[in-house]
Design a protein around this motif. Structure first.
Motif, PDB file in Angstrom:
ATOM      1  N   THR A 199       0.930  -1.304   0.038  1.00 54.67           N
ATOM      2  CA  THR A 199      -0.036  -0.219  -0.243  1.00 54.67           C
ATOM      3  C   THR A 199       0.938   1.221  -0.171  1.00 54.67           C
ATOM      4  OG1 THR A 199      -0.030  -0.141   2.548  1.00 54.67           O
ATOM      5  CG2 THR A 199      -1.850  -0.903   1.171  1.00 54.67           C
ATOM      6  N   SER A 200       2.221   1.242  -0.191  1.00 51.17           N
ATOM      7  CA  SER A 200       2.986   2.215  -0.027  1.00 51.17           C
ATOM      8  C   SER A 200       4.308   1.947  -1.052  1.00 51.17           C
ATOM      9  CB  SER A 200       3.438   2.691   1.473  1.00 51.17           C
ATOM     10  OG  SER A 200       4.210   1.530   2.012  1.00 51.17           O
ATOM     11  N   THR A 201       5.009   2.828  -1.263  1.00 46.50           N
ATOM     12  CA  THR A 201       6.232   2.908  -2.029  1.00 46.50           C
ATOM     13  C   THR A 201       7.622   2.489  -1.056  1.00 46.50           C
ATOM     14  OG1 THR A 201       6.780   5.158  -1.416  1.00 46.50           O
ATOM     15  CG2 THR A 201       5.514   4.613  -3.562  1.00 46.50           C
ATOM     16  N   PRO A 202       8.291   1.621  -1.615  1.00 44.40           N
ATOM     17  CA  PRO A 202       9.511   1.433  -0.766  1.00 44.40           C
ATOM     18  C   PRO A 202       9.847   2.233   0.164  1.00 44.40           C
ATOM     19  CG  PRO A 202       9.630   0.534  -3.070  1.00 44.40           C
ATOM     20  CD  PRO A 202       8.545   1.426  -2.995  1.00 44.40           C
ATOM     21  N   ASN A 203      10.198   2.074   1.515  1.00 44.35           N
ATOM     22  CA  ASN A 203      10.822   2.989   2.212  1.00 44.35           C
ATOM     23  C   ASN A 203      11.734   2.187   3.185  1.00 44.35           C
ATOM     24  OD1 ASN A 203       9.309   1.087   4.100  1.00 44.35           O
ATOM     25  ND2 ASN A 203       7.407   2.280   3.929  1.00 44.35           N
ATOM     26  N   ASP A 204      12.113   3.070   4.043  1.00 42.34           N
ATOM     27  CA  ASP A 204      13.160   2.520   5.084  1.00 42.34           C
ATOM     28  C   ASP A 204      13.024   1.080   5.829  1.00 42.34           C
ATOM     29  OD1 ASP A 204      14.821   4.509   4.472  1.00 42.34           O
ATOM     30  OD2 ASP A 204      14.502   5.850   6.155  1.00 42.34           O
ATOM     31  N   TYR A 205      11.662   0.984   6.076  1.00 40.75           N
ATOM     32  CA  TYR A 205      11.394  -0.182   6.915  1.00 40.75           C
ATOM     33  C   TYR A 205      11.635  -1.333   5.977  1.00 40.75           C
ATOM     34  CZ  TYR A 205       8.322  -4.109   8.714  1.00 40.75           C
ATOM     35  OH  TYR A 205       8.087  -5.168   9.335  1.00 40.75           O
ATOM     36  N   GLN A 206      11.296  -1.302   4.585  1.00 40.28           N
ATOM     37  CA  GLN A 206      11.242  -2.272   3.747  1.00 40.28           C
ATOM     38  C   GLN A 206      12.680  -2.863   3.496  1.00 40.28           C
ATOM     39  OE1 GLN A 206       8.920  -1.813   0.238  1.00 40.28           O
ATOM     40  NE2 GLN A 206       9.505  -3.490  -0.840  1.00 40.28           N
ATOM     41  N   THR A 207      13.511  -1.649   3.547  1.00 42.79           N
ATOM     42  CA  THR A 207      14.897  -2.112   3.165  1.00 42.79           C
ATOM     43  C   THR A 207      15.442  -2.726   4.496  1.00 42.79           C
ATOM     44  OG1 THR A 207      14.970   0.193   2.133  1.00 42.79           O
ATOM     45  CG2 THR A 207      17.274  -0.839   2.913  1.00 42.79           C
ATOM     46  N   THR A 208      14.888  -2.633   5.464  1.00 42.20           N
ATOM     47  CA  THR A 208      15.552  -3.504   6.951  1.00 42.20           C
ATOM     48  C   THR A 208      14.941  -4.785   6.921  1.00 42.20           C
ATOM     49  OG1 THR A 208      13.588  -2.868   8.192  1.00 42.20           O
ATOM     50  CG2 THR A 208      15.410  -1.346   8.287  1.00 42.20           C
ATOM     51  N   LEU A 209      14.250  -5.287   5.874  1.00 42.64           N
ATOM     52  CA  LEU A 209      13.712  -6.718   5.900  1.00 42.64           C
ATOM     53  C   LEU A 209      14.734  -7.323   4.870  1.00 42.64           C
ATOM     54  CD1 LEU A 209       9.873  -6.493   5.920  1.00 42.64           C
ATOM     55  CD2 LEU A 209      11.438  -6.919   7.988  1.00 42.64           C
ATOM     56  N   GLY A 210      15.534  -6.560   4.064  1.00 43.91           N
ATOM     57  CA  GLY A 210      16.557  -7.323   3.053  1.00 43.91           C
ATOM     58  C   GLY A 210      15.988  -7.809   2.007  1.00 43.91           C
ATOM     59  N   LEU A 211      16.207  -8.898   1.793  1.00 45.07           N
ATOM     60  CA  LEU A 211      15.710  -9.821   0.795  1.00 45.07           C
ATOM     61  C   LEU A 211      14.205 -10.004   0.845  1.00 45.07           C
ATOM     62  CD1 LEU A 211      16.074 -11.538  -1.915  1.00 45.07           C
ATOM     63  CD2 LEU A 211      16.609 -13.373  -0.467  1.00 45.07           C
ATOM     64  N   LEU A 212      13.593 -10.429   2.124  1.00 43.13           N
ATOM     65  CA  LEU A 212      12.085 -10.242   2.146  1.00 43.13           C
ATOM     66  C   LEU A 212      11.460  -9.268   1.733  1.00 43.13           C
ATOM     67  CD1 LEU A 212       9.597 -11.883   3.114  1.00 43.13           C
ATOM     68  CD2 LEU A 212      10.308 -11.141   5.220  1.00 43.13           C
ATOM     69  N   GLY A 213      12.087  -8.000   2.171  1.00 42.63           N
ATOM     70  CA  GLY A 213      11.272  -6.709   1.828  1.00 42.63           C
ATOM     71  C   GLY A 213      11.497  -6.719   0.168  1.00 42.63           C
TER      72      GLY A 213
END
Length: 366
Positions: A44-58
């Protein structure tokens, strides 16, 4: 109580990690024959810092995705079943688009990520799954683009922080290493705490399913997760200290106890609920071994009665030391009290002498 603790853990775990980035549906029904995909994710949102912290899963969750995690090595039949469900989902999305007079591009269709601990070379060859190490990490194998499907072989992923959140869904030593890495994260990490809570539930579920035959890796996992009881209590204590309130400590411990009993027994009776309050008042160093023993009670039709007796008996042991016949005989009398009275009496047990207890609950001579 789920019969498949690893499956339930995987769904709750992915839901927890992905929900900050979009909509997560676990066990999502699909049209046609009644079937479900394990995890359906819509960002529901564009990639952000949180998504980056999930690494490959993000990265896997950048676009709409279906996740199908497997505890054991996926079989050809299971892959075909996943593909069948994916195509039924595509048909459902395309029908909805027609009803709404909209169009849907292939790039908007969710990609299927099959998560498996291991996969043999012959199996990958059978489905024409090929690695793409130029654009992705080792361990990801993609079917032809029209299938929009990839097989993620967790045990082949490099052991880096980028793959941590996927390696936790492996098994054996790979999963245990991921657990060690997560416990080593900063203690103020919210994701660390929430993941430990899910692992805590997994340990309790595995304990509860010991009437079913557990394999060696599951028994080793139970042993690896046992120290999380201590970490849960330490975290509750730390939260209480930071708040400067004893109430904060007891509240954290109460949540742990409720979670364990509900997972272990499936329901809480009024008497069992009443016993949680005096239990949560114990110091963490006394409560930890108490919970470890409680989690190992045999799961049976009489499990609730066993748990109630066990709790009262051990609270008496903490107060009076080893129990003799006279004190043991009072356990049943205590459990006969109305729940509120039982809770209050046990909370005041430190102020009750042996003689007062025996006099309060006389036992008729035979």
């Amino acid at each position: 109580m789920t019969r498949f603790p690893h499956d339930q853990f995987a769904k709750e775990y992915l839901d927890q990690l992905l929900s900050p980035m979009g909509t997560v549906e676990t066990s999502r029904d699909i049209a046609g024959e009644v079937r479900q995909v394990d995890v359906y994710f819509t960002p529901t949102s564009t990639p952000n810092d949180y998504q980056t912290t999930l690494g490959l899963l993000g990265r896997l969750a950048t676009n709409p995705a279906v996740f199908e995690p497997f505890r054991n090595a996926v079989t050809p039949s299971q892959i075909r079943s996943c593909l069948s469900k994916l195509f039924d989902l595509y048909a459902e999305l395309e029908r909805r688009a027609r009803r709404e007079n909209t169009s849907i591009n292939d790039s908007e269709l969710p990609r299927l990520w099959i998560l498996t601990p291991t996969a043999s070379t012959p199996l990958l060859d059978t489905f024409g799954a090929l690695g793409d190490e130029k654009n992705w990490l080792n361990g990801l194998y993609f079917l032809h683009e029209a299938f929009r499907t990839a097989i993620v072989v967790i045990h082949q992923l490099p052991r880096t922080p980028d793959t941590l959140w996927l390696r936790l869904l492996g098994k054996g030593r790979v999963q245990q290493q991921a657990i060690e890495e997560i416990t080593a994260l900063p203690e103020d990490s919210q994701r660390r705490q929430s993941t430990l809570e899910l692992l805590y539930n997994l340990q309790a579920n595995l304990q509860a399913n010991q009437d079913q035959k557990l394999d060696t890796e599951e028994r080793e996992l139970i042993m690896a997760l046992a120290p999380l009881y201590r970490q849960q209590l330490d975290a509750a204590l730390q939260r209480g200290m930071e708040q400067g309130l004893q109430q904060g400590i007891q509240q954290g411990q109460r949540l742990i106890i409720e979670n364990l009993l509900q997972t272990r027994l499936g329901q809480l009776t009024p008497t069992l609920t009443a016993l949680i309050t005096p239990l949560s008042a114990l110091p963490p160093q006394q409560l930890t071994p108490f919970l470890l023993q409680l989690s190992q009670l045999e799961n049976s039709e009489s499990a609730i009665q066993q748990a109630q007796y066990f709790i009262v008996e051990n609270l008496l042991k903490i107060r009076f030391g080893e129990l003799d016949e006279q004190l043991t005989a009072r356990v049943t009398s205590l459990l006969a009290l109305p729940p509120q009275q039982l809770s209050q009496y046990l909370l005041q047990l430190s102020q009750v002498s042996r003689e007062q207890l025996l006099a309060r609950f006389p036992i008729a001579s035979p």
